[in-house]
Design a protein around this motif. Structure first.
Motif, PDB file in Angstrom:
ATOM      1  N   LYS A   5       2.714   6.648   6.591  1.00 31.85           N
ATOM      2  CA  LYS A   5       3.530   6.259   7.746  1.00 31.85           C
ATOM      3  C   LYS A   5       3.177   4.860   8.235  1.00 31.85           C
ATOM      4  O   LYS A   5       4.066   4.088   8.625  1.00 31.85           O
ATOM      5  CB  LYS A   5       3.352   7.272   8.882  1.00 31.85           C
ATOM      6  N   ASP A   6       1.881   4.514   8.223  1.00 32.44           N
ATOM      7  CA  ASP A   6       1.479   3.185   8.689  1.00 32.44           C
ATOM      8  C   ASP A   6       2.120   2.084   7.841  1.00 32.44           C
ATOM      9  O   ASP A   6       2.534   1.053   8.367  1.00 32.44           O
ATOM     10  CB  ASP A   6      -0.042   3.045   8.663  1.00 32.44           C
ATOM     11  N   THR A   7       2.178   2.286   6.532  1.00 29.92           N
ATOM     12  CA  THR A   7       2.819   1.299   5.659  1.00 29.92           C
ATOM     13  C   THR A   7       4.300   1.187   5.986  1.00 29.92           C
ATOM     14  O   THR A   7       4.838   0.081   6.114  1.00 29.92           O
ATOM     15  CB  THR A   7       2.656   1.694   4.169  1.00 29.92           C
ATOM     16  N   TYR A   8       4.976   2.344   6.115  1.00 30.49           N
ATOM     17  CA  TYR A   8       6.406   2.348   6.430  1.00 30.49           C
ATOM     18  C   TYR A   8       6.664   1.616   7.740  1.00 30.49           C
ATOM     19  O   TYR A   8       7.567   0.774   7.830  1.00 30.49           O
ATOM     20  CB  TYR A   8       6.918   3.786   6.516  1.00 30.49           C
ATOM     21  N   MET A  49      -2.291  -3.129   6.478  1.00 32.20           N
ATOM     22  CA  MET A  49      -1.945  -1.838   5.869  1.00 32.20           C
ATOM     23  C   MET A  49      -3.202  -1.137   5.349  1.00 32.20           C
ATOM     24  O   MET A  49      -3.393   0.065   5.546  1.00 32.20           O
ATOM     25  CB  MET A  49      -0.982  -2.049   4.693  1.00 32.20           C
ATOM     26  N   ALA A  50      -4.045  -1.918   4.663  1.00 39.40           N
ATOM     27  CA  ALA A  50      -5.255  -1.351   4.063  1.00 39.40           C
ATOM     28  C   ALA A  50      -6.184  -0.777   5.136  1.00 39.40           C
ATOM     29  O   ALA A  50      -6.683   0.346   5.008  1.00 39.40           O
ATOM     30  CB  ALA A  50      -5.976  -2.419   3.245  1.00 39.40           C
ATOM     31  N   PHE A 109       0.852  -1.189   0.000  1.00 40.45           N
ATOM     32  CA  PHE A 109       0.000   0.000   0.000  1.00 40.45           C
ATOM     33  C   PHE A 109       0.887   1.239   0.000  1.00 40.45           C
ATOM     34  O   PHE A 109       1.738   1.411   0.855  1.00 40.45           O
ATOM     35  CB  PHE A 109      -0.889  -0.007   1.252  1.00 40.45           C
ATOM     36  N   HIS A 110       0.678   2.141  -0.991  1.00 40.47           N
ATOM     37  CA  HIS A 110       1.527   3.338  -1.087  1.00 40.47           C
ATOM     38  C   HIS A 110       0.671   4.586  -1.292  1.00 40.47           C
ATOM     39  O   HIS A 110      -0.571   4.527  -1.254  1.00 40.47           O
ATOM     40  CB  HIS A 110       2.567   3.174  -2.196  1.00 40.47           C
ATOM     41  N   ASN A 111       1.322   5.718  -1.518  1.00 46.37           N
ATOM     42  CA  ASN A 111       0.603   6.993  -1.627  1.00 46.37           C
ATOM     43  C   ASN A 111      -0.389   7.021  -2.787  1.00 46.37           C
ATOM     44  O   ASN A 111      -1.431   7.665  -2.704  1.00 46.37           O
ATOM     45  CB  ASN A 111       1.601   8.151  -1.782  1.00 46.37           C
ATOM     46  N   GLY A 112      -0.053   6.342  -3.881  1.00 42.13           N
ATOM     47  CA  GLY A 112      -0.978   6.269  -5.009  1.00 42.13           C
ATOM     48  C   GLY A 112      -2.258   5.551  -4.626  1.00 42.13           C
ATOM     49  O   GLY A 112      -3.356   5.948  -5.036  1.00 42.13           O
TER      50      GLY A 112
END
Length: 309
Positions: free
Chosen positions: A235-238, A58-59, A13-16
């Protein structure tokens, strides 16, 4: 409640993805979101970077209300089967009002029009398609030309043949058309929406903005560069990826399966056609190619040809 459905992979999961999620909620006025997500293997047969439970975490931490797994039977297939699995699952929940997907064109009207023509197959379209195929055109080009003829002849949409061909060759447009086709086939009440994909293409390896492709992020992670790409993800993904790495888990890549794959190909030489869609002679090309290659990428390039894309 107004429930939005999304069909996703989130690898990772990323910014896109966050942009797509938030914009989709806005244009559909959704109160809740359900994501149908591939499990441990992706649409192109690749292993997920992280297991499905970690990606679901993540989602949810980034705003999805419920994650439902898309079975591997559908997740690892062509766009048509992948889309049908995702739409069928959302439709079977009997509570989803809309679906929103990213596309290169960002225009639901032309995608819906193309889908309707491909489902209905009007006689004029079928005749033109046969004519173009008889002239020796490859099927994608023949279909695009027949669509262009039918659309312009009936003044249904203002486009050029080149633009239409480019539209039909774009991966997210292709997937969007398949989503709409499945909605039509199922006579589903789910309403389709689309938003423009922004910045990098889905397979670009360039990390030059806060929104880049998942391929670029995976490539950077492969090179142990998590700290250099923290701006490309929430941040949560990182934090989750960092936690997983610190726990000693090795992120998963195609190459990790090459030795197993090559052994199976050699072992099952006479039974390769038992595998779904391994037919029309590609089994021989796969078998002969395995002795010339040393990794997944070279194997894919060796098998690829005009006949086998």
């Amino acid at each position: 409640m107004n429930l939005l459905g999304l069909i996703v992979e989130y690898n990772p999961f990323h910014n896109g993805h966050l942009y797509h999620l938030n914009e989709s909620k806005k244009i559909t006025n959704a109160t809740h979101t359900i994501a149908v997500m591939s499990g441990n293997f992706m649409q192109r047969g690749t292993p997920a970077l992280l297991d499905k439970f970690t990606r679901a975490e993540m989602a949810v931490k980034n705003g999805v209300d419920l994650v439902v797994e898309l079975p591997t039977l559908y997740a690892c297939q062509s766009a048509e089967i992948f889309a049908h699995g995702g739409i069928s699952l959302l439709n079977s929940l009997n509570c989803v009002n809309s679906i929103c997907f990213g596309s290169e064109i960002g225009d639901i009207d032309i995608l819906y029009l193309i889908s309707k023509i491909l489902i209905d197959e009007p006689i004029d379209f079928k005749i033109k398609l046969k004519d173009y195929l008889d002239k020796g055109l490859p099927f994608p080009k023949a279909r695009a030309s027949a669509l262009f003829y039918y659309i312009t002849e009936n003044k249904l949409y203002d486009t050029s043949e080149e633009d239409l061909l480019n539209m039909l060759n774009s991966p997210n447009n292709i997937l969007g058309i398949e989503y709409i086709k499945s909605i039509l086939k199922l006579n589903s009440k789910i309403k389709p929406y689309t938003i423009n994909r922004i910045n990098s293409g889905y397979n670009s390896l360039n990390v030059n903005d806060s929104i880049c492709s998942a391929s670029a992020i995976r490539n950077a992670l492969k090179n142990n560069s998590l700290n250099t790409i923290n701006y490309t993800m929430p941040k949560d993904t990182y934090d989750i990826i960092n936690r997983v790495i610190e726990s000693g888990f090795n992120l998963v890549y195609n190459e990790d399966f090459y030795q197993i794959l090559s052994s199976i190909i050699i072992r099952d030489k006479d039974n390769l056609t038992d595998y779904f869609e391994v037919n029309e002679g590609i089994e021989n090309k796969i078998y002969n190619s395995i002795f010339k290659c040393h990794n997944i990428e070279t194997l894919q390039n060796e098998i690829k040809s005009k006949r086998y894309t």
